[in-house]
Design an enzyme around this catalytic site. Structure first.
Site, PDB file in Angstrom:
ATOM      1  N   ALA A  56       5.186   1.824  -8.582  1.00 45.97           N
ATOM      2  CA  ALA A  56       5.107   1.792  -9.788  1.00 45.97           C
ATOM      3  C   ALA A  56       5.162   0.419 -10.902  1.00 45.97           C
ATOM      4  O   ALA A  56       5.716   0.947 -12.029  1.00 45.97           O
ATOM      5  CB  ALA A  56       7.054   2.196  -9.583  1.00 45.97           C
ATOM      6  N   CYS A  57       4.644   0.284  -9.985  1.00 47.50           N
ATOM      7  CA  CYS A  57       3.876  -1.433 -11.108  1.00 47.50           C
ATOM      8  C   CYS A  57       3.798  -0.774 -11.155  1.00 47.50           C
ATOM      9  O   CYS A  57       2.443  -2.237 -12.179  1.00 47.50           O
ATOM     10  CB  CYS A  57       3.814  -2.317 -10.014  1.00 47.50           C
ATOM     11  SG  CYS A  57       5.171  -3.162  -9.163  1.00 47.50           S
ATOM     12  N   TYR A  65      -0.839  -7.089  -9.050  1.00 45.90           N
ATOM     13  CA  TYR A  65       0.168  -6.179  -7.826  1.00 45.90           C
ATOM     14  C   TYR A  65      -0.324  -4.953  -8.871  1.00 45.90           C
ATOM     15  O   TYR A  65      -1.087  -4.067  -8.157  1.00 45.90           O
ATOM     16  CB  TYR A  65       0.824  -6.186  -7.809  1.00 45.90           C
ATOM     17  CG  TYR A  65       1.446  -5.665  -6.604  1.00 45.90           C
ATOM     18  CD1 TYR A  65       0.611  -5.126  -5.367  1.00 45.90           C
ATOM     19  CD2 TYR A  65       2.681  -4.845  -7.157  1.00 45.90           C
ATOM     20  CE1 TYR A  65       1.337  -4.001  -4.665  1.00 45.90           C
ATOM     21  CE2 TYR A  65       3.519  -4.150  -6.540  1.00 45.90           C
ATOM     22  CZ  TYR A  65       2.611  -3.831  -5.235  1.00 45.90           C
ATOM     23  OH  TYR A  65       3.269  -2.872  -4.318  1.00 45.90           O
ATOM     24  N   GLU A  99      10.641 -10.833   0.224  1.00 44.38           N
ATOM     25  CA  GLU A  99      11.684  -9.122   0.538  1.00 44.38           C
ATOM     26  C   GLU A  99      11.951  -8.518  -1.039  1.00 44.38           C
ATOM     27  O   GLU A  99      12.740 -10.057  -1.923  1.00 44.38           O
ATOM     28  CB  GLU A  99      13.514  -9.879   0.808  1.00 44.38           C
ATOM     29  CG  GLU A  99      14.274 -10.867   0.464  1.00 44.38           C
ATOM     30  CD  GLU A  99      12.775 -12.249   0.899  1.00 44.38           C
ATOM     31  OE1 GLU A  99      11.942 -12.502   1.365  1.00 44.38           O
ATOM     32  OE2 GLU A  99      14.178 -13.233   0.562  1.00 44.38           O
ATOM     33  N   LYS A 100      12.705  -7.908  -0.907  1.00 44.48           N
ATOM     34  CA  LYS A 100      13.066  -7.339  -2.342  1.00 44.48           C
ATOM     35  C   LYS A 100      15.019  -7.471  -3.051  1.00 44.48           C
ATOM     36  O   LYS A 100      15.330  -7.698  -1.247  1.00 44.48           O
ATOM     37  CB  LYS A 100      12.925  -6.044  -2.630  1.00 44.48           C
ATOM     38  CG  LYS A 100      11.204  -5.750  -2.247  1.00 44.48           C
ATOM     39  CD  LYS A 100      10.427  -4.052  -2.638  1.00 44.48           C
ATOM     40  CE  LYS A 100       8.829  -4.686  -2.492  1.00 44.48           C
ATOM     41  NZ  LYS A 100       8.863  -3.400  -2.775  1.00 44.48           N
ATOM     42  N   ALA A 101      15.184  -6.605  -3.521  1.00 41.95           N
ATOM     43  CA  ALA A 101      16.027  -7.120  -4.231  1.00 41.95           C
ATOM     44  C   ALA A 101      17.523  -6.666  -2.573  1.00 41.95           C
ATOM     45  O   ALA A 101      18.165  -7.453  -2.703  1.00 41.95           O
ATOM     46  CB  ALA A 101      17.067  -6.457  -5.831  1.00 41.95           C
ATOM     47  N   ARG A 147      17.519  -0.520 -12.084  1.00 46.31           N
ATOM     48  CA  ARG A 147      15.936  -0.220 -11.511  1.00 46.31           C
ATOM     49  C   ARG A 147      17.376   1.064 -10.246  1.00 46.31           C
ATOM     50  O   ARG A 147      17.454   0.894 -10.293  1.00 46.31           O
ATOM     51  CB  ARG A 147      15.886  -1.250 -10.191  1.00 46.31           C
ATOM     52  CG  ARG A 147      15.456  -2.975  -9.898  1.00 46.31           C
ATOM     53  CD  ARG A 147      13.671  -1.980 -11.018  1.00 46.31           C
ATOM     54  NE  ARG A 147      13.693  -3.512 -11.004  1.00 46.31           N
ATOM     55  CZ  ARG A 147      13.229  -4.259 -11.921  1.00 46.31           C
ATOM     56  NH1 ARG A 147      14.375  -3.678 -12.491  1.00 46.31           N
ATOM     57  NH2 ARG A 147      12.605  -5.155 -12.227  1.00 46.31           N
ATOM     58  N   ARG A 192      14.020   0.261 -14.544  1.00 43.57           N
ATOM     59  CA  ARG A 192      12.504   0.999 -14.385  1.00 43.57           C
ATOM     60  C   ARG A 192      13.428   2.080 -13.990  1.00 43.57           C
ATOM     61  O   ARG A 192      14.758   1.876 -12.538  1.00 43.57           O
ATOM     62  CB  ARG A 192      11.763  -0.035 -13.368  1.00 43.57           C
ATOM     63  CG  ARG A 192      10.746   1.187 -12.524  1.00 43.57           C
ATOM     64  CD  ARG A 192       9.813   0.544 -11.997  1.00 43.57           C
ATOM     65  NE  ARG A 192       8.983  -0.556 -12.402  1.00 43.57           N
ATOM     66  CZ  ARG A 192       8.820  -1.054 -12.023  1.00 43.57           C
ATOM     67  NH1 ARG A 192       8.547  -1.937 -10.946  1.00 43.57           N
ATOM     68  NH2 ARG A 192       7.420  -2.015 -12.904  1.00 43.57           N
TER      69      ARG A 192
HETATM   70  P1  NAD Z   1       4.918  -4.416   3.602  1.00 43.08           P
HETATM   71  O1  NAD Z   1       4.357  -5.850   3.122  1.00 43.08           O
HETATM   72  O2  NAD Z   1       5.783  -4.023   4.440  1.00 43.08           O
HETATM   73  O3  NAD Z   1       2.923  -3.796   4.795  1.00 43.08           O
HETATM   74  C1  NAD Z   1       2.253  -4.180   3.925  1.00 43.08           C
HETATM   75  C2  NAD Z   1       1.858  -4.103   5.334  1.00 43.08           C
HETATM   76  O4  NAD Z   1       0.172  -4.012   5.091  1.00 43.08           O
HETATM   77  C3  NAD Z   1       1.993  -5.034   6.101  1.00 43.08           C
HETATM   78  O5  NAD Z   1       2.602  -5.574   7.282  1.00 43.08           O
HETATM   79  C4  NAD Z   1       0.794  -6.296   6.206  1.00 43.08           C
HETATM   80  O6  NAD Z   1       0.703  -7.293   7.165  1.00 43.08           O
HETATM   81  C5  NAD Z   1      -0.239  -4.902   6.060  1.00 43.08           C
HETATM   82  N1  NAD Z   1      -1.333  -5.405   5.495  1.00 43.08           N
HETATM   83  C6  NAD Z   1      -1.436  -7.103   4.718  1.00 43.08           C
HETATM   84  N2  NAD Z   1      -3.273  -7.157   4.381  1.00 43.08           N
HETATM   85  C7  NAD Z   1      -3.588  -6.589   5.426  1.00 43.08           C
HETATM   86  C8  NAD Z   1      -5.227  -6.362   6.273  1.00 43.08           C
HETATM   87  N3  NAD Z   1      -5.952  -7.422   5.876  1.00 43.08           N
HETATM   88  N4  NAD Z   1      -5.378  -5.857   7.174  1.00 43.08           N
HETATM   89  C9  NAD Z   1      -4.256  -4.952   7.655  1.00 43.08           C
HETATM   90  N5  NAD Z   1      -3.234  -4.725   7.300  1.00 43.08           N
HETATM   91  C10 NAD Z   1      -2.523  -5.684   6.541  1.00 43.08           C
HETATM   92  O7  NAD Z   1       4.764  -3.638   2.492  1.00 43.08           O
HETATM   93  P2  NAD Z   1       5.764  -2.477   2.880  1.00 43.08           P
HETATM   94  O8  NAD Z   1       7.259  -2.319   1.903  1.00 43.08           O
HETATM   95  O9  NAD Z   1       5.201  -1.076   3.734  1.00 43.08           O
HETATM   96  O10 NAD Z   1       4.881  -1.159   1.523  1.00 43.08           O
HETATM   97  C11 NAD Z   1       3.709  -0.327   1.582  1.00 43.08           C
HETATM   98  C12 NAD Z   1       2.509   0.260   0.680  1.00 43.08           C
HETATM   99  O11 NAD Z   1       3.533   0.894   0.300  1.00 43.08           O
HETATM  100  C13 NAD Z   1       1.987  -0.921   0.533  1.00 43.08           C
HETATM  101  O12 NAD Z   1       0.859  -1.068  -0.603  1.00 43.08           O
HETATM  102  C14 NAD Z   1       2.980  -0.917  -1.001  1.00 43.08           C
HETATM  103  O13 NAD Z   1       1.801  -1.597  -2.172  1.00 43.08           O
HETATM  104  C15 NAD Z   1       3.547   0.229  -0.958  1.00 43.08           C
HETATM  105  N6  NAD Z   1       4.336   0.659  -2.318  1.00 43.08           N
HETATM  106  C16 NAD Z   1       5.875  -0.048  -1.523  1.00 43.08           C
HETATM  107  C17 NAD Z   1       6.698  -0.402  -2.081  1.00 43.08           C
HETATM  108  C18 NAD Z   1       8.366  -0.879  -1.712  1.00 43.08           C
HETATM  109  O14 NAD Z   1       9.412  -0.872  -1.857  1.00 43.08           O
HETATM  110  N7  NAD Z   1       8.229  -0.488  -0.317  1.00 43.08           N
HETATM  111  C19 NAD Z   1       7.095   0.373  -3.571  1.00 43.08           C
HETATM  112  C20 NAD Z   1       5.802   0.492  -4.222  1.00 43.08           C
HETATM  113  C21 NAD Z   1       4.588   0.474  -3.765  1.00 43.08           C
END
Ligand code: NAD
Length: 340
Positions: free
Chosen positions: A119-120, A149, A191-193, A222, A285
């Site tokens: 959503a960003c 991001y 961590e998030k909110a 949010r 948002r």
């Molecule tokens: P997270 O940070 O828990 O998981 C992401 C994982 O990617 C981590 O375990 C990290 O070690 C791994 N990673 C980072 N760099 C790496 C690399 N070079 N090689 C291999 N692995 C690597 O995040 P999440 O909350 O599980 O989010 C998963 C996806 O969803 C992400 O792409 C994030 O941007 C997207 N997303 C999440 C949210 C949310 O609220 N959690 C919201 C919008 C988008």
């Protein structure tokens, strides 16, 4: 009849990736996970788990080999505190991950590729009021995302579209909105909110000091989506024939201050909210779920109250374990709080 596939989940050591692997296994698929780290809080159920860096093309080629579907979730990311202060690192690392993973999927003839955007990607100028209008998928352009991001996510969305148009890779793009739940990061600065508030309230409860710090004035609005709904949405989108970006979130708005009070109610304490300076992200948002309902014939089901209760229970256990292991509680408290 469900067809079983060979599936790669990138970022399988992370929050959403770990839950997704568990769910895909329960649905009978063969699953490979890849991440730079194993899941922190529970064992993976993946058939294979590769510890590898997806910034490297060799890792991308190795892990996409023999795979039918890729859920591309790996990213360097975190809550507002992390995202707002690591623009160069995030843009550089995630661009490499995205460029290499999608290209390896093409070369290895993966049949379907789902990219986790965010959503960003939505423009800041549509999110500068608390009584914000919910964001529709077409609002992403003209573009003005907040932080590196958001730009990186938008670029990778285009990459998915161009790989579909130019190379015939069957891509899907999802835009998650604030996913939360147990087994997520709760105290390392990423961590998030929802997790941060659960941690702060649990500490307040067990320390007997009921002051809880909130970044900003607490009126930021949010919507929050529970992890089980997020996983269900990902699986449904992968199975659908919809190729344009799709929101995945709840459409119930709540302020951060009200969320803090909800967590305090779950914990059974009254808190004194102390508003302090800190990165707050956009002012408001929300997810417009019109298209989500149309495309998937479904929308998130779990109430915020239930999801937060389950999340708080898990984080409270984590906090208590840390306090018990830490010896001097003040030092532990300081460490946990300064991680914000
Ligand atoms: P997270 O940070 O828990 O998981 C992401 C994982 O990617 C981590 O375990 C990290 O070690 C791994 N990673 C980072 N760099 C790496 C690399 N070079 N090689 C291999 N692995 C690597 O995040 P999440 O909350 O599980 O989010 C998963 C996806 O969803 C992400 O792409 C994030 O941007 C997207 N997303 C999440 C949210 C949310 O609220 N959690 C919201 C919008 C988008």
């Amino acid at each position: 009849m469900v067809q079983h596939s060979r599936i790669l989940v990138t970022g399988a050591g992370g929050f959403i990736g770990h839950h997704l692997v568990t769910s895909l296994k329960a649905r009978g698929h063969w699953v490979r996970g890849v991440d730079v780290k194993a899941p922190e809080y529970a064992r993976t159920e993946a058939d294979e788990f590769v510890i590898g860096d997806l910034r490297e093309m060799a890792t991308c080629m190795e892990t996409t080999a023999g795979i039918d579907q890729v859920y591309a979730l790996a990213a360097d990311m975190g809550g507002m505190g992390y995202i707002a202060s690591h623009n160069a690192e995030i843009l550089q690392a995630n661009s490499l991950i995205n460029l290499n993973t999608v290209e390896a999927a093409r070369r290895n003839r993966v049949s379907r590729y789902l990219y986790a955007s965010s959503a960003c990607v939505y423009p800041e100028f549509l999110q500068d009021e608390t009584d914000v209008r919910a964001l529709r998928e077409e609002d992403a352009f003209p573009a003005q995302p907040q932080d590196g991001y958001g730009w990186e996510k938008l670029m990778a969305e285009l990459l998915a579209r161009y790989y579909r148009e130019d190379h015939g890779l069957d891509t899907r793009v999802v835009r998650p909105h604030n996913i939360f739940g147990p087994l997520g990061t709760w105290g390392n600065g990423r961590e998030k909110a929802p997790a941060a508030l659960c941690r702060k309230v649990a500490l307040a409860k067990h320390r007997g000091d009921h002051r809880v710090e909130i970044w900003g004035d607490g009126r930021q609005m949010r919507s929050f989506c529970y992890i089980d709904d997020a996983v269900e949405g990902l699986v449904r989108l992968m199975a659908s024939d919809y190729t344009e970006p799709l929101n995945l979130g709840q459409d119930r708005l709540i302020s951060i201050a009200d969320l803090a009070d909800m967590v305090a109610g779950i914990a059974g304490i009254e808190i004194e909210k102390v508003f302090v300076d800190g990165p707050q992200g956009v002012r408001g948002r929300n997810s417009d779920n019109t298209r989500l309902r149309e495309v998937l014939g479904w929308e998130p089901q779990v109430s915020l109250e239930d999801g937060m209760a389950w999340t708080y229970a898990w984080i409270e256990t984590q906090v208590l374990e840390r306090l018990a292991a830490g010896g001097e509680p003040d030092a532990v408290r300081e460490e946990l709080i300064s991680a914000d």
